[in-house]
Design a protein around this motif. Structure first.
Motif, PDB file in Angstrom:
ATOM      1  N   GLY A 177      12.321  33.416  67.006  1.00  0.00           N
ATOM      2  CA  GLY A 177      11.601  33.123  67.858  1.00  0.00           C
ATOM      3  C   GLY A 177      11.260  31.628  68.147  1.00  0.00           C
ATOM      4  O   GLY A 177      11.238  31.342  69.281  1.00  0.00           O
ATOM      5  N   VAL A 178      11.263  31.060  67.093  1.00  0.00           N
ATOM      6  CA  VAL A 178      11.109  29.400  67.334  1.00  0.00           C
ATOM      7  C   VAL A 178      12.420  28.880  67.987  1.00  0.00           C
ATOM      8  O   VAL A 178      12.308  28.173  68.905  1.00  0.00           O
ATOM      9  N   VAL A 179      13.595  29.269  67.529  1.00  0.00           N
ATOM     10  CA  VAL A 179      14.774  28.884  68.126  1.00  0.00           C
ATOM     11  C   VAL A 179      15.004  29.213  69.371  1.00  0.00           C
ATOM     12  O   VAL A 179      15.331  28.579  70.463  1.00  0.00           O
ATOM     13  N   LEU A 180      14.687  30.652  69.771  1.00  0.00           N
ATOM     14  CA  LEU A 180      14.758  31.273  71.119  1.00  0.00           C
ATOM     15  C   LEU A 180      13.902  30.696  72.069  1.00  0.00           C
ATOM     16  O   LEU A 180      14.196  30.636  73.227  1.00  0.00           O
ATOM     17  N   LYS A 181      12.494  30.307  71.838  1.00  0.00           N
ATOM     18  CA  LYS A 181      11.538  29.910  72.766  1.00  0.00           C
ATOM     19  C   LYS A 181      12.207  28.588  73.354  1.00  0.00           C
ATOM     20  O   LYS A 181      11.882  28.103  74.492  1.00  0.00           O
ATOM     21  N   GLY A 182      12.787  27.692  72.411  1.00  0.00           N
ATOM     22  CA  GLY A 182      13.541  26.455  72.730  1.00  0.00           C
ATOM     23  C   GLY A 182      14.729  26.806  73.831  1.00  0.00           C
ATOM     24  O   GLY A 182      14.759  26.064  74.924  1.00  0.00           O
ATOM     25  N   PHE A 183      15.469  27.987  73.611  1.00  0.00           N
ATOM     26  CA  PHE A 183      16.548  28.293  74.687  1.00  0.00           C
ATOM     27  C   PHE A 183      15.863  28.968  76.003  1.00  0.00           C
ATOM     28  O   PHE A 183      16.310  28.600  77.001  1.00  0.00           O
ATOM     29  N   GLU A 184      14.742  29.414  75.567  1.00  0.00           N
ATOM     30  CA  GLU A 184      13.848  30.018  76.935  1.00  0.00           C
ATOM     31  C   GLU A 184      13.572  28.924  77.753  1.00  0.00           C
ATOM     32  O   GLU A 184      13.682  28.878  79.137  1.00  0.00           O
ATOM     33  N   ARG A 185      12.761  27.836  77.146  1.00  0.00           N
ATOM     34  CA  ARG A 185      12.437  26.671  77.849  1.00  0.00           C
ATOM     35  C   ARG A 185      13.697  26.076  78.704  1.00  0.00           C
ATOM     36  O   ARG A 185      13.660  25.506  79.622  1.00  0.00           O
ATOM     37  N   LEU A 186      14.649  25.805  77.958  1.00  0.00           N
ATOM     38  CA  LEU A 186      15.917  25.128  78.454  1.00  0.00           C
ATOM     39  C   LEU A 186      16.621  25.928  79.600  1.00  0.00           C
ATOM     40  O   LEU A 186      16.848  25.460  80.621  1.00  0.00           O
ATOM     41  N   TRP A 187      16.264  27.366  79.418  1.00  0.00           N
ATOM     42  CA  TRP A 187      17.073  28.258  80.624  1.00  0.00           C
ATOM     43  C   TRP A 187      16.114  28.153  81.858  1.00  0.00           C
ATOM     44  O   TRP A 187      16.469  27.846  82.846  1.00  0.00           O
ATOM     45  N   GLN A 188      14.826  27.859  81.470  1.00  0.00           N
ATOM     46  CA  GLN A 188      13.704  27.902  82.748  1.00  0.00           C
ATOM     47  C   GLN A 188      14.151  26.632  83.570  1.00  0.00           C
ATOM     48  O   GLN A 188      13.830  26.710  84.562  1.00  0.00           O
ATOM     49  N   VAL A 189      14.237  25.620  82.927  1.00  0.00           N
ATOM     50  CA  VAL A 189      14.390  24.221  83.545  1.00  0.00           C
ATOM     51  C   VAL A 189      16.065  24.130  83.997  1.00  0.00           C
ATOM     52  O   VAL A 189      16.239  23.059  85.058  1.00  0.00           O
ATOM     53  N   THR A 190      16.899  24.751  83.472  1.00  0.00           N
ATOM     54  CA  THR A 190      18.330  24.484  83.821  1.00  0.00           C
ATOM     55  C   THR A 190      18.878  25.541  84.716  1.00  0.00           C
ATOM     56  O   THR A 190      19.613  25.378  85.789  1.00  0.00           O
ATOM     57  N   GLY A 191      18.329  26.845  84.381  1.00  0.00           N
ATOM     58  CA  GLY A 191      18.772  27.906  85.239  1.00  0.00           C
ATOM     59  C   GLY A 191      20.037  28.390  84.689  1.00  0.00           C
ATOM     60  O   GLY A 191      20.817  29.506  85.335  1.00  0.00           O
ATOM     61  N   ASP A 192      20.581  27.746  83.619  1.00  0.00           N
ATOM     62  CA  ASP A 192      21.793  28.165  82.859  1.00  0.00           C
ATOM     63  C   ASP A 192      21.848  29.496  82.445  1.00  0.00           C
ATOM     64  O   ASP A 192      21.188  29.635  81.300  1.00  0.00           O
ATOM     65  N   GLU A 193      22.514  30.666  82.833  1.00  0.00           N
ATOM     66  CA  GLU A 193      22.485  31.903  82.371  1.00  0.00           C
ATOM     67  C   GLU A 193      22.927  31.961  80.737  1.00  0.00           C
ATOM     68  O   GLU A 193      22.433  33.053  80.095  1.00  0.00           O
ATOM     69  N   GLN A 194      23.749  30.969  80.424  1.00  0.00           N
ATOM     70  CA  GLN A 194      24.172  31.293  78.959  1.00  0.00           C
ATOM     71  C   GLN A 194      23.040  31.177  78.061  1.00  0.00           C
ATOM     72  O   GLN A 194      23.015  31.867  76.794  1.00  0.00           O
ATOM     73  N   TYR A 195      21.941  30.409  78.305  1.00  0.00           N
ATOM     74  CA  TYR A 195      20.778  30.294  77.555  1.00  0.00           C
ATOM     75  C   TYR A 195      20.065  31.805  77.435  1.00  0.00           C
ATOM     76  O   TYR A 195      19.511  32.491  76.348  1.00  0.00           O
ATOM     77  N   ALA A 196      19.860  32.379  78.776  1.00  0.00           N
ATOM     78  CA  ALA A 196      19.071  33.627  78.685  1.00  0.00           C
ATOM     79  C   ALA A 196      20.050  34.743  78.039  1.00  0.00           C
ATOM     80  O   ALA A 196      19.421  35.688  77.399  1.00  0.00           O
ATOM     81  N   GLN A 197      21.306  34.721  78.113  1.00  0.00           N
ATOM     82  CA  GLN A 197      22.192  35.605  77.531  1.00  0.00           C
ATOM     83  C   GLN A 197      22.165  35.568  75.670  1.00  0.00           C
ATOM     84  O   GLN A 197      22.172  36.517  75.321  1.00  0.00           O
ATOM     85  N   TYR A 198      22.131  34.289  75.559  1.00  0.00           N
ATOM     86  CA  TYR A 198      21.690  34.107  73.971  1.00  0.00           C
ATOM     87  C   TYR A 198      20.500  34.776  73.390  1.00  0.00           C
ATOM     88  O   TYR A 198      20.586  35.330  72.384  1.00  0.00           O
ATOM     89  N   ILE A 199      19.632  34.496  74.231  1.00  0.00           N
ATOM     90  CA  ILE A 199      18.492  35.246  73.807  1.00  0.00           C
ATOM     91  C   ILE A 199      18.190  36.629  73.748  1.00  0.00           C
ATOM     92  O   ILE A 199      18.095  37.220  72.661  1.00  0.00           O
TER      93      ILE A 199
END
Length: 380
Positions: free
Chosen positions: A41-63
């Motif tokens: 969850g610590v790692v994936l919250k980082g991915f969630e924030r990055l997805w929110q600010v970039t809109g890059d779907e690869q981050y959401a898919q990784y989560i």
């Protein structure tokens, strides 16, 4: 301020790419599937924030890929047992909200509901603070504030919007500080034992004996994440802001002058064996950057933050020849239960293994980079 960079040159992007390439399945450990662990969850919250600010779907898919191993169609969670009453097990629940919003799949809402259910029967101190775990009775650990309260608050705001319940969230911080804060330094001790029976517990105060960097980092991250969600009209909002500014001011006093980052045992920088520690420093940078952005810390803090952020990169980060980000000097784990060795002493905290690319450290570093590069400076 940062110079303008292309996205691929930002540390947040490089770190996320490194994590995805190195560990496509966060839960894979030496060829075996791992357990339901708060680290993800610590790692994936980082991915969630990055997805929110970039809109890059690869981050959401990784989560989604990593959570779908655990979240079953009926909302049950592989490897999770509610009867353990372990506050750590709530941390991954923070991802359920974004997954539900993005996919509309009911299983994520059901999984969040299952984790929420744990808190209905989770044991508490006499004043109503959650125990860290059922196997650690009558104990508040700073770590637990990050694991439980942001999830609890977001669940309440979405699906149980009763004002009285919000008081139960804010109370966790107020009670924690009441029992762990040291008046002389303003720092927070790692834990408190209401019964004063643990080997590490002070016979009068109930406090553990040292200021562990990552535990204060967990607490600081929990505070900014809760304050971001908490309605500003809530009567405890000013109190939580005061706790945050007080905690950050105390931490700034112990910021290493040369490097800009923080020690494993925060106030013992000159003592033999102590070392600058990556996960705690990353958590503090994340909380500080977010505090500045959202107005709880004045702009004058930017010089403190800039020094700290530069220190994260210079002290802890090394890129490999293939461009992967390595994060050095992470304390692997430090707890206050399970065996006699975990006694909260200075010797204990500096004796735990120091590792590279620990998930807690990588996740906190990704959060810090995303907050600093994208959200505070809005450079890309």
């Amino acid at each position: 301020m940062l110079e303008t960079k292309s996205a691929k040159d930002l540390w947040a992007v490089k770190t996320a790419a490194s994590i995805m390439e190195r560990t496509p399945e966060l839960y894979e450990e030496n060829g075996h599937h791992g357990k339901w662990s708060y680290d993800y969850g610590v790692v994936l919250k980082g991915f969630e924030r990055l997805w929110q600010v970039t809109g890059d779907e690869q981050y959401a898919q990784y989560i989604q890929h990593n959570m779908d191993y655990f979240i079953q169609d009926n909302g049950s969670i592989r490897g999770y047992r509610i009867q353990e009453h372990n506050i750590d097990h709530l941390n991954n629940g923070k991802l359920m909200f974004g997954l539900y919003d993005r996919t509309g799949k009911t299983k994520y809402k059901l999984a969040a509901g299952l984790l929420r259910e744990q808190l209905l029967s989770h044991p508490r101190t006499s004043e109503g603070a959650f125990w860290h775990k059922q196997v650690y009775p009558y104990q508040i650990w700073l770590d637990g504030l990050y694991m439980g309260t942001p999830f609890y608050l977001e669940y309440l705001l979405r699906w149980e919007p009763e004002e009285d319940l919000l008081n139960d969230v804010t109370k966790q911080f107020i009670l924690c500080v009441q029992h762990t804060r040291d008046d002389a330094t303003g720092l927070l001790y790692h834990a408190w034992d209401e019964q004063r029976v643990q080997p590490w517990s002070h016979s009068v105060t109930g406090q553990s004996p040292n200021f562990w960097g990552r535990s204060i980092g967990w607490f600081a991250m929990a505070l900014v994440d809760v304050l971001e969600l908490l309605p500003a009209h809530h009567p405890d909002y000013p109190k939580l802001v005061e706790i945050f500014t007080d905690t950050m001011t105390a931490l700034s006093t112990y910021q290493d002058t040369a490097s800009g980052v923080w020690y494993q045992v925060v106030n013992e920088g000159e003592r033999k064996g102590n070392y600058l520690e990556a996960s705690a420093s990353s958590m503090i940078v994340y909380a500080m950057a977010k505090g500045i952005r959202l107005g709880w810390l004045p702009k004058e803090w930017e010089s403190v933050l800039n020094h700290a952020y530069a220190g994260l990169i210079s002290e802890f980060v090394l890129e490999t020849s293939q461009g992967w980000v390595n994060l050095y000097k992470n304390c692997q784990v430090a707890g206050l239960g399970g065996d006699a060795r975990r006694d909260g002493s200075y010797a204990y905290y500096i004796s735990e293994p120091i590792i590279t690319n620990d998930q807690k450290g990588m996740g906190a570093f990704l959060l810090a980079c995303t907050e600093y590069e994208y959200l505070l400076h809005a450079k890309v």
